[in-house]
Each structure stands twice: as C-alpha cells, then as structure tokens.
Design a protein around this motif. Structure first.
Motif, short mmCIF file in Angstrom:
data_model
loop_
_atom_site.label_atom_id
_atom_site.label_comp_id
_atom_site.label_asym_id
_atom_site.label_seq_id
_atom_site.Cartn_x
_atom_site.Cartn_y
_atom_site.Cartn_z
N ILE A 1 4.19 17.19 4.40
CA ILE A 1 3.93 18.62 4.10
C ILE A 1 4.86 19.30 3.31
CG2 ILE A 1 3.91 20.88 5.23
CD1 ILE A 1 2.11 19.44 7.65
N VAL A 2 6.06 18.79 3.46
CA VAL A 2 7.47 19.29 2.52
C VAL A 2 7.11 18.88 1.48
CG1 VAL A 2 9.76 19.00 2.50
CG2 VAL A 2 9.02 19.48 4.68
N TYR A 3 6.91 17.86 0.97
CA TYR A 3 6.54 17.18 -0.18
C TYR A 3 5.38 18.02 -1.00
CZ TYR A 3 9.21 12.93 -0.25
OH TYR A 3 9.99 11.76 -0.25
N ALA B 1 1.01 -1.18 0.02
CA ALA B 1 -0.10 0.11 -0.04
C ALA B 1 0.81 1.15 0.10
CB ALA B 1 -1.01 -0.07 1.16
N ALA B 2 1.84 1.14 0.65
CA ALA B 2 2.74 2.31 0.71
C ALA B 2 3.41 2.66 -0.51
CB ALA B 2 4.02 2.15 1.95
N ALA B 3 3.81 1.55 -1.27
CA ALA B 3 4.21 1.60 -2.64
C ALA B 3 3.48 2.08 -3.51
CB ALA B 3 4.88 0.07 -3.10
N LEU B 4 2.22 1.85 -3.40
CA LEU B 4 1.19 2.20 -4.42
C LEU B 4 0.97 3.79 -4.09
CD1 LEU B 4 -1.48 -0.71 -4.41
CD2 LEU B 4 0.15 0.17 -6.32
N PHE B 5 0.93 3.94 -3.09
CA PHE B 5 0.71 5.58 -2.37
C PHE B 5 1.87 6.37 -3.22
CE2 PHE B 5 -2.29 4.47 1.00
CZ PHE B 5 -3.49 5.24 0.53
N ALA B 6 3.04 5.80 -3.03
CA ALA B 6 4.25 6.57 -3.34
C ALA B 6 4.06 6.66 -4.98
CB ALA B 6 5.63 5.53 -3.09
N PHE B 7 3.63 5.68 -5.60
CA PHE B 7 3.66 5.78 -7.15
C PHE B 7 2.33 6.70 -7.66
CE2 PHE B 7 2.34 4.30 -11.44
CZ PHE B 7 3.54 4.22 -11.92
N PHE B 8 1.64 6.67 -7.03
CA PHE B 8 0.08 7.47 -7.46
C PHE B 8 0.06 8.96 -6.88
CE2 PHE B 8 -1.27 3.13 -8.71
CZ PHE B 8 -1.42 3.48 -9.91
N LEU B 9 0.36 9.03 -5.66
CA LEU B 9 0.25 10.27 -5.03
C LEU B 9 1.89 10.58 -4.25
CD1 LEU B 9 -2.93 9.41 -2.90
CD2 LEU B 9 -2.70 10.88 -5.15
N GLY B 10 2.72 10.17 -4.79
CA GLY B 10 4.01 10.41 -4.07
C GLY B 10 4.38 11.79 -4.35
N GLY B 11 4.20 12.47 -5.47
CA GLY B 11 4.54 13.81 -5.82
C GLY B 11 3.75 14.79 -4.69
#
Length: 117
Positions: free
Chosen positions: A80-82, A55-65
């Motif tokens: 917040i920095v992201y 799930a963390a990997a999927l969040f990083a891929f789709f919403l990581g920016g």
C-alpha cells in the motif's frame, strides 16, 4: 450405464470418449488429434508457503513501482505504501534494486526471509 474401463497405459479420447492408447496422437475411432496436457512452468524451487524467488523477481521488475511484489510476498502494508507513492517513481527505483536482490539471493535465504506461511 456401462462405463468403459481403461488400463494404466490407456486414456479417453478428448472428442468421442473412446478408450485409446495413452501415447496415441490421433483417435482411431473419430480421427481427432489428441492434445498433450499443458506443461507446467517451472519457476524454480518454492518456499513452504508456495512463493517463488523468480516469480517475486518478475513481479518486482514489472509491477514493482506499484508494489506488486510486496503484495505477492504477503507484505500488504508495504504494498500500500508503494501504491501511495508510485507517482514519485521512488518505489520503482527501490523495486528495481529489489529485483536485482531477488535474482542474486540464494533459494535458502529467500525461504528464510519470505518462506513463512
């Protein structure tokens, strides 16, 4: 009020409430097809705090920016920095690298790093 009692191998009809066999696909009383309970999505082993590496990997891929994976992992400050620097696309590049790291990381190492409650 008289409540119907069901045995272990029985269930209630989703439409009329009649007691029917647990494996019955159609209620013999009202004729309505019985729906199976939705299957749970398995995202692999989860850490003690309920976080999943996949799930963390999927969040990083789709919403990581936007720091979605950081918020998911409880690192709100980094999230917040992201968010503040998302317009530069640098967080997106870093998140893609983290996506690859999450996919290649073992479950034990993920639990050690992110498994605290």
């Amino acid at each position: 009020m008289n409540q119907p009692v069901k045995a272990v191998d029985e269930k209630f009809c989703s439409e009329c409430g009649a007691v029917i066999k647990a494996k019955a696909e159609i209620c013999p009383k009202c004729g309505v097809r019985q729906m199976n309970p939705p299957a749970a999505i398995n995202l692999g082993p989860v850490a003690s705090n309920g976080k999943s590496r996949i799930a963390a990997a999927l969040f990083a891929f789709f919403l990581g920016g936007f720091g979605g994976h950081k918020f998911y992992l409880g690192q709100v400050g980094l999230g917040i920095v992201y968010l503040l620097f998302c317009w530069t696309f640098i967080p997106a590049i870093i998140a893609f690298v983290e996506f690859i790291l999450f996919l290649t990381m073992s479950d034990e190492k993920f639990n050690q790093k992110y498994g605290q409650a």
